[in-house]
Enzyme design. Structure first.
Site, PDB file in Angstrom:
ATOM      1  N   GLY A 288       0.852  -1.196   0.000  1.00  0.00           N
ATOM      2  CA  GLY A 288       0.000   0.000   0.000  1.00  0.00           C
ATOM      3  C   GLY A 288       0.876   1.230   0.000  1.00  0.00           C
ATOM      4  N   ARG A 289       0.351   2.311   0.584  1.00  0.00           N
ATOM      5  CA  ARG A 289       1.095   3.578   0.564  1.00  0.00           C
ATOM      6  C   ARG A 289       2.513   3.429   1.103  1.00  0.00           C
ATOM      7  NH1 ARG A 289      -3.332   5.242   3.167  1.00  0.00           N
ATOM      8  NH2 ARG A 289      -4.863   6.391   1.981  1.00  0.00           N
TER       9      ARG A 289
ATOM     10  N   ARG B 143       2.211  -3.685  12.630  1.00  0.00           N
ATOM     11  CA  ARG B 143       1.602  -3.917  13.932  1.00  0.00           C
ATOM     12  C   ARG B 143       2.176  -5.218  14.501  1.00  0.00           C
ATOM     13  NH1 ARG B 143       0.400   0.612  14.036  1.00  0.00           N
ATOM     14  NH2 ARG B 143      -1.643   1.590  14.321  1.00  0.00           N
TER      15      ARG B 143
ATOM     16  N   GLU C 122       2.666  -4.951  23.520  1.00  0.00           N
ATOM     17  CA  GLU C 122       3.238  -3.620  23.461  1.00  0.00           C
ATOM     18  C   GLU C 122       2.708  -2.826  24.648  1.00  0.00           C
ATOM     19  OE1 GLU C 122       2.842  -0.576  20.033  1.00  0.00           O
ATOM     20  OE2 GLU C 122       3.771  -2.353  19.151  1.00  0.00           O
TER      21      GLU C 122
ATOM     22  N   HIS D 191       7.851   1.609  19.023  1.00  0.00           N
ATOM     23  CA  HIS D 191       6.752   2.047  18.137  1.00  0.00           C
ATOM     24  C   HIS D 191       6.899   3.546  17.812  1.00  0.00           C
ATOM     25  CE1 HIS D 191       2.314   1.123  16.933  1.00  0.00           C
ATOM     26  NE2 HIS D 191       2.918   1.930  16.059  1.00  0.00           N
TER      27      HIS D 191
ATOM     28  N   ALA E  74       7.974   4.784  14.460  1.00  0.00           N
ATOM     29  CA  ALA E  74       8.275   4.972  13.032  1.00  0.00           C
ATOM     30  C   ALA E  74       7.778   6.315  12.487  1.00  0.00           C
ATOM     31  CB  ALA E  74       7.703   3.821  12.208  1.00  0.00           C
TER      32      ALA E  74
END
Ligand code: GLV
Length: 333
Positions: free
Chosen positions: A154-155, A236, A265, A284, A286
Protein backbone atom coordinates in the site's frame (compact mmCIF):
# COMPACT_ATOMS: atom_id res chain seq x y z
CA UNK A 1 -19.44 24.52 21.29
CA UNK A 2 -18.97 20.75 21.19
CA UNK A 3 -17.04 18.99 23.95
CA UNK A 4 -14.19 16.76 22.81
CA UNK A 5 -11.92 14.39 24.68
CA UNK A 6 -8.24 14.17 23.74
CA UNK A 7 -6.75 11.05 25.26
CA UNK A 8 -3.12 12.27 25.50
CA UNK A 9 -1.10 15.41 24.95
CA UNK A 10 -0.60 15.79 21.20
CA UNK A 11 1.44 18.49 19.42
CA UNK A 12 0.13 22.01 20.04
CA UNK A 13 -0.72 22.51 16.37
CA UNK A 14 -3.62 20.08 16.79
CA UNK A 15 -4.64 21.20 20.27
CA UNK A 16 -4.82 24.84 19.14
CA UNK A 17 -7.28 23.94 16.37
CA UNK A 18 -9.45 22.03 18.79
CA UNK A 19 -9.37 24.71 21.48
CA UNK A 20 -10.53 27.31 18.96
CA UNK A 21 -13.65 25.33 18.11
CA UNK A 22 -14.48 23.08 21.05
CA UNK A 23 -14.37 22.56 24.76
CA UNK A 24 -11.30 20.33 25.15
CA UNK A 25 -11.06 17.72 27.86
CA UNK A 26 -7.40 16.64 27.82
CA UNK A 27 -5.91 13.53 29.43
CA UNK A 28 -2.48 14.95 30.25
CA UNK A 29 -0.87 11.97 31.98
CA UNK A 30 2.16 10.22 30.44
CA UNK A 31 0.40 6.87 30.39
CA UNK A 32 -2.89 6.16 28.62
CA UNK A 33 -6.13 6.22 30.61
CA UNK A 34 -7.31 2.87 31.95
CA UNK A 35 -10.65 1.66 30.50
CA UNK A 36 -12.41 3.17 33.53
CA UNK A 37 -10.53 6.46 33.21
CA UNK A 38 -11.27 6.54 29.48
CA UNK A 39 -14.98 6.01 30.16
CA UNK A 40 -14.93 8.92 32.62
CA UNK A 41 -13.04 11.14 30.17
CA UNK A 42 -15.53 10.43 27.37
CA UNK A 43 -18.58 11.05 29.54
CA UNK A 44 -20.83 13.62 27.89
CA UNK A 45 -18.41 14.23 24.98
CA UNK A 46 -19.51 14.80 21.37
CA UNK A 47 -16.27 13.49 19.91
CA UNK A 48 -12.88 12.12 20.82
CA UNK A 49 -9.35 12.31 19.49
CA UNK A 50 -7.95 8.91 20.41
CA UNK A 51 -4.60 7.13 20.24
CA UNK A 52 -3.74 3.61 19.17
CA UNK A 53 -3.41 2.76 22.87
CA UNK A 54 -7.14 3.38 23.48
CA UNK A 55 -9.56 0.52 22.90
CA UNK A 56 -12.81 1.91 21.48
CA UNK A 57 -15.44 -0.84 21.52
CA UNK A 58 -19.16 -1.06 20.91
CA UNK A 59 -19.57 -0.94 24.67
CA UNK A 60 -17.58 2.32 24.86
CA UNK A 61 -19.91 3.84 22.27
CA UNK A 62 -23.07 2.48 23.90
CA UNK A 63 -22.09 4.11 27.19
CA UNK A 64 -21.78 7.49 25.45
CA UNK A 65 -24.61 7.88 22.94
CA UNK A 66 -23.58 11.51 22.37
CA UNK A 67 -20.24 10.50 20.79
CA UNK A 68 -20.47 11.18 17.09
CA UNK A 69 -16.85 11.08 15.90
CA UNK A 70 -13.80 9.05 16.89
CA UNK A 71 -10.70 10.55 15.30
CA UNK A 72 -7.65 8.33 15.69
CA UNK A 73 -4.20 9.92 15.82
CA UNK A 74 -2.67 7.15 13.67
CA UNK A 75 -3.02 5.64 10.24
CA UNK A 76 -3.77 2.24 11.83
CA UNK A 77 -7.15 1.99 13.56
CA UNK A 78 -7.23 -1.58 14.80
CA UNK A 79 -7.85 -0.18 18.30
CA UNK A 80 -11.31 0.94 17.16
CA UNK A 81 -14.14 -1.51 16.52
CA UNK A 82 -15.12 0.07 13.21
CA UNK A 83 -18.09 -2.22 12.43
CA UNK A 84 -19.50 -1.41 15.89
CA UNK A 85 -19.02 2.32 15.25
CA UNK A 86 -20.59 2.08 11.81
CA UNK A 87 -23.58 0.16 13.19
CA UNK A 88 -24.08 3.01 15.68
CA UNK A 89 -23.68 5.79 13.12
CA UNK A 90 -20.35 6.94 14.61
CA UNK A 91 -17.79 8.40 12.21
CA UNK A 92 -14.26 6.94 12.55
CA UNK A 93 -11.22 8.75 11.13
CA UNK A 94 -7.49 8.08 10.79
CA UNK A 95 -4.44 10.02 9.56
CA UNK A 96 -3.41 8.50 6.21
CA UNK A 97 -0.89 10.11 3.88
CA UNK A 98 0.85 12.45 6.31
CA UNK A 99 3.17 9.79 7.75
CA UNK A 100 3.85 7.64 4.69
CA UNK A 101 7.38 8.80 3.85
CA UNK A 102 8.42 9.14 7.49
CA UNK A 103 7.36 5.58 8.24
CA UNK A 104 9.02 4.23 5.10
CA UNK A 105 12.23 6.05 6.07
CA UNK A 106 12.12 4.40 9.45
CA UNK A 107 11.58 0.92 8.04
CA UNK A 108 14.82 1.55 6.15
CA UNK A 109 16.51 2.79 9.31
CA UNK A 110 15.58 -0.48 11.01
CA UNK A 111 16.61 -2.57 8.03
CA UNK A 112 19.99 -0.88 7.70
CA UNK A 113 20.67 -0.79 11.43
CA UNK A 114 19.95 -4.49 11.67
CA UNK A 115 21.81 -5.49 8.49
CA UNK A 116 24.89 -3.50 9.52
CA UNK A 117 24.64 -4.14 13.26
CA UNK A 118 24.67 -0.44 14.15
CA UNK A 119 23.19 -0.80 17.63
CA UNK A 120 25.45 -3.73 18.50
CA UNK A 121 28.39 -1.58 17.41
CA UNK A 122 27.32 1.34 19.58
CA UNK A 123 26.76 -0.99 22.55
CA UNK A 124 30.24 -2.44 21.96
CA UNK A 125 31.85 1.00 22.17
CA UNK A 126 29.78 1.99 25.23
CA UNK A 127 30.82 -1.20 26.98
CA UNK A 128 34.50 -0.24 26.51
CA UNK A 129 35.21 -3.25 24.25
CA UNK A 130 36.68 -1.28 21.32
CA UNK A 131 40.39 -2.05 21.48
CA UNK A 132 41.36 -2.21 17.80
CA UNK A 133 40.06 -2.35 14.21
CA UNK A 134 39.10 -5.97 13.49
CA UNK A 135 38.88 -7.78 10.13
CA UNK A 136 36.07 -10.03 11.39
CA UNK A 137 34.50 -7.63 13.86
CA UNK A 138 30.72 -7.07 13.65
CA UNK A 139 30.27 -8.26 10.10
CA UNK A 140 26.78 -7.73 8.73
CA UNK A 141 24.84 -8.17 5.49
CA UNK A 142 25.07 -6.20 2.24
CA UNK A 143 22.02 -4.33 1.00
CA UNK A 144 23.22 -3.49 -2.49
CA UNK A 145 21.93 -6.04 -4.97
CA UNK A 146 19.97 -7.95 -2.31
CA UNK A 147 16.33 -9.03 -2.62
CA UNK A 148 13.75 -7.07 -0.65
CA UNK A 149 10.35 -8.59 0.09
CA UNK A 150 7.58 -6.10 0.89
CA UNK A 151 4.52 -7.62 2.53
CA UNK A 152 1.67 -5.14 2.10
CA UNK A 153 2.13 -2.98 -1.00
CA UNK A 154 0.00 0.00 0.00
CA UNK A 155 1.10 3.58 0.56
CA UNK A 156 3.95 2.83 2.95
CA UNK A 157 5.08 -0.38 1.23
CA UNK A 158 5.39 1.49 -2.05
CA UNK A 159 7.49 4.24 -0.46
CA UNK A 160 9.76 1.54 0.90
CA UNK A 161 10.07 0.14 -2.63
CA UNK A 162 10.97 3.58 -3.99
CA UNK A 163 13.89 3.78 -1.58
CA UNK A 164 15.16 0.33 -2.61
CA UNK A 165 16.11 1.67 -6.04
CA UNK A 166 19.19 3.37 -4.65
CA UNK A 167 20.40 0.00 -3.43
CA UNK A 168 19.78 -1.69 -6.79
CA UNK A 169 17.64 -4.30 -5.09
CA UNK A 170 15.30 -6.87 -6.57
CA UNK A 171 11.93 -5.94 -5.07
CA UNK A 172 9.22 -8.55 -4.51
CA UNK A 173 5.81 -7.55 -3.26
CA UNK A 174 2.89 -9.40 -1.75
CA UNK A 175 -0.54 -7.89 -1.34
CA UNK A 176 -4.11 -9.13 -1.38
CA UNK A 177 -4.89 -6.44 -3.99
CA UNK A 178 -2.44 -6.20 -6.86
CA UNK A 179 -1.85 -2.91 -8.66
CA UNK A 180 0.33 -3.91 -11.60
CA UNK A 181 0.83 -0.34 -12.76
CA UNK A 182 2.20 0.76 -9.37
CA UNK A 183 4.43 -2.32 -9.20
CA UNK A 184 5.80 -1.71 -12.68
CA UNK A 185 6.52 1.94 -11.94
CA UNK A 186 8.41 1.01 -8.81
CA UNK A 187 10.27 -1.91 -10.38
CA UNK A 188 8.57 -4.41 -8.08
CA UNK A 189 7.11 -7.84 -8.91
CA UNK A 190 4.10 -9.37 -7.18
CA UNK A 191 4.66 -12.91 -5.97
CA UNK A 192 2.78 -15.22 -3.59
CA UNK A 193 3.76 -14.76 0.06
CA UNK A 194 5.58 -18.09 0.34
CA UNK A 195 7.69 -17.29 -2.71
CA UNK A 196 8.55 -13.85 -1.31
CA UNK A 197 9.58 -15.36 2.02
CA UNK A 198 11.74 -17.96 0.31
CA UNK A 199 13.60 -15.50 -1.92
CA UNK A 200 13.99 -12.31 0.10
CA UNK A 201 17.13 -11.35 2.01
CA UNK A 202 15.06 -8.73 3.83
CA UNK A 203 11.33 -9.01 4.53
CA UNK A 204 9.51 -5.87 5.62
CA UNK A 205 5.89 -5.83 6.80
CA UNK A 206 3.47 -3.04 5.89
CA UNK A 207 0.00 -4.55 6.26
CA UNK A 208 -2.81 -3.27 8.46
CA UNK A 209 -3.72 -5.48 11.40
CA UNK A 210 -6.95 -7.33 10.58
CA UNK A 211 -8.25 -10.79 11.49
CA UNK A 212 -6.66 -11.95 8.19
CA UNK A 213 -3.20 -10.55 8.94
CA UNK A 214 -2.99 -11.50 12.61
CA UNK A 215 -0.04 -13.93 12.97
CA UNK A 216 0.49 -13.75 9.20
CA UNK A 217 4.13 -14.52 9.97
CA UNK A 218 4.26 -17.61 12.17
CA UNK A 219 6.56 -20.60 12.57
CA UNK A 220 5.77 -21.98 9.12
CA UNK A 221 6.43 -18.66 7.39
CA UNK A 222 9.64 -18.02 9.35
CA UNK A 223 10.72 -21.52 8.35
CA UNK A 224 10.40 -20.57 4.68
CA UNK A 225 12.77 -17.60 5.07
CA UNK A 226 16.49 -17.74 4.33
CA UNK A 227 18.69 -18.48 7.32
CA UNK A 228 20.45 -15.10 7.00
CA UNK A 229 17.26 -13.14 6.27
CA UNK A 230 16.20 -10.17 8.37
CA UNK A 231 12.55 -9.46 9.24
CA UNK A 232 11.47 -5.84 9.71
CA UNK A 233 8.13 -4.99 11.30
CA UNK A 234 6.94 -1.38 11.34
CA UNK A 235 3.27 -2.37 10.88
CA UNK A 236 1.60 -3.92 13.93
CA UNK A 237 3.06 -6.38 16.45
CA UNK A 238 0.37 -9.07 16.22
CA UNK A 239 1.10 -9.56 12.48
CA UNK A 240 4.00 -11.70 13.75
CA UNK A 241 3.67 -14.64 16.14
CA UNK A 242 6.03 -13.48 18.88
CA UNK A 243 6.79 -16.93 20.36
CA UNK A 244 7.57 -18.30 16.91
CA UNK A 245 9.84 -15.32 16.21
CA UNK A 246 11.75 -15.77 19.47
CA UNK A 247 12.28 -19.44 18.61
CA UNK A 248 13.37 -18.61 15.03
CA UNK A 249 15.88 -16.01 16.24
CA UNK A 250 17.23 -18.33 18.93
CA UNK A 251 17.73 -21.36 16.73
CA UNK A 252 19.01 -19.47 13.68
CA UNK A 253 15.99 -20.15 11.45
CA UNK A 254 16.35 -16.50 10.39
CA UNK A 255 19.25 -14.10 10.78
CA UNK A 256 17.62 -11.21 12.63
CA UNK A 257 14.61 -9.06 13.30
CA UNK A 258 14.16 -5.31 13.61
CA UNK A 259 10.92 -4.39 15.27
CA UNK A 260 9.23 -1.04 15.70
CA UNK A 261 6.11 -2.84 16.90
CA UNK A 262 5.69 -5.90 19.09
CA UNK A 263 3.09 -8.13 20.65
CA UNK A 264 2.63 -7.34 23.49
CA UNK A 265 3.24 -3.62 23.46
CA UNK A 266 5.00 -2.25 25.38
CA UNK A 267 7.47 -5.12 25.54
CA UNK A 268 8.81 -5.62 29.07
CA UNK A 269 12.59 -5.17 29.37
CA UNK A 270 12.96 -8.81 30.52
CA UNK A 271 11.15 -10.17 27.44
CA UNK A 272 13.27 -12.75 25.54
CA UNK A 273 13.18 -10.60 22.36
CA UNK A 274 14.90 -7.71 24.14
CA UNK A 275 17.77 -9.91 25.25
CA UNK A 276 18.53 -11.46 21.86
CA UNK A 277 21.55 -9.91 20.10
CA UNK A 278 19.97 -10.54 16.67
CA UNK A 279 16.78 -8.68 17.59
CA UNK A 280 16.54 -4.90 17.52
CA UNK A 281 13.47 -3.56 19.31
CA UNK A 282 12.41 0.10 19.45
CA UNK A 283 9.25 1.59 21.01
CA UNK A 284 6.75 2.05 18.14
CA UNK A 285 8.30 5.27 16.84
CA UNK A 286 8.28 4.97 13.03
CA UNK A 287 6.20 8.14 12.51
CA UNK A 288 7.96 10.07 15.26
CA UNK A 289 9.45 13.17 13.65
CA UNK A 290 8.52 16.68 14.71
CA UNK A 291 6.99 17.58 11.35
CA UNK A 292 5.05 14.35 10.91
CA UNK A 293 3.60 14.33 14.41
CA UNK A 294 2.51 17.97 13.83
CA UNK A 295 0.82 16.93 10.59
CA UNK A 296 -0.89 14.00 12.31
CA UNK A 297 -2.14 16.29 15.09
CA UNK A 298 -3.56 18.81 12.62
CA UNK A 299 -5.21 16.16 10.47
CA UNK A 300 -6.69 14.32 13.47
CA UNK A 301 -8.05 17.62 14.85
CA UNK A 302 -9.46 18.65 11.47
CA UNK A 303 -11.04 15.22 11.01
CA UNK A 304 -12.73 15.52 14.39
CA UNK A 305 -14.05 19.05 13.89
CA UNK A 306 -15.18 18.38 10.31
CA UNK A 307 -17.03 15.25 11.43
CA UNK A 308 -18.71 17.13 14.27
CA UNK A 309 -19.99 19.71 11.79
CA UNK A 310 -21.68 16.83 9.95
CA UNK A 311 -19.31 17.20 6.98
CA UNK A 312 -17.08 14.57 5.42
CA UNK A 313 -13.61 14.42 7.08
CA UNK A 314 -10.60 13.85 4.80
CA UNK A 315 -9.53 10.83 6.86
CA UNK A 316 -12.89 9.10 7.23
CA UNK A 317 -12.64 5.31 7.53
CA UNK A 318 -16.35 4.46 7.36
CA UNK A 319 -17.88 6.90 4.84
CA UNK A 320 -20.97 4.73 4.60
CA UNK A 321 -22.06 6.30 7.88
CA UNK A 322 -22.45 9.67 6.13
CA UNK A 323 -24.37 8.17 3.24
CA UNK A 324 -27.18 7.18 5.56
CA UNK A 325 -30.15 9.45 6.05
CA UNK A 326 -29.50 9.64 9.79
CA UNK A 327 -26.08 9.59 11.41
CA UNK A 328 -25.74 9.68 15.15
CA UNK A 329 -25.29 13.42 15.01
CA UNK A 330 -28.56 13.96 13.22
CA UNK A 331 -30.67 11.30 14.92
CA UNK A 332 -32.58 11.87 18.11
CA UNK A 333 -30.65 9.33 20.21
C1 GLV B 1 1.21 4.19 13.95
O1 GLV B 1 1.51 3.08 14.20
C2 GLV B 1 0.14 4.53 13.09
O2 GLV B 1 -0.68 3.65 12.77
O3 GLV B 1 0.03 5.70 12.70
Amino acid sequence: MPTVAVTRVIPEAGLDLLRAAAEVRLWDEDLPPSPEQLAALLRGCDGALTLLTDAITGETLDREPGLKVISNFAVGYDNVDVPAATARGVVVCNTPGVLTETTADFAWALLMASARRVVEGADYVRAGKWRTWGPTLLRGRDLTGATLGIVGFGRIGREVAKRARGFEMTVLAFDEYEDETAARELGARYVPLDELLGQADFVTLHVALTPETEKLIGARELGLMKREAILVNAARGPVVDTDALVAALRDGTIGGAALDVTDPEPLPADHPLVGLSNALVVPHMASATHATRDRMAVLAAENLLTGLRGERPAGIVNPEVLDRSSTRGQSDR
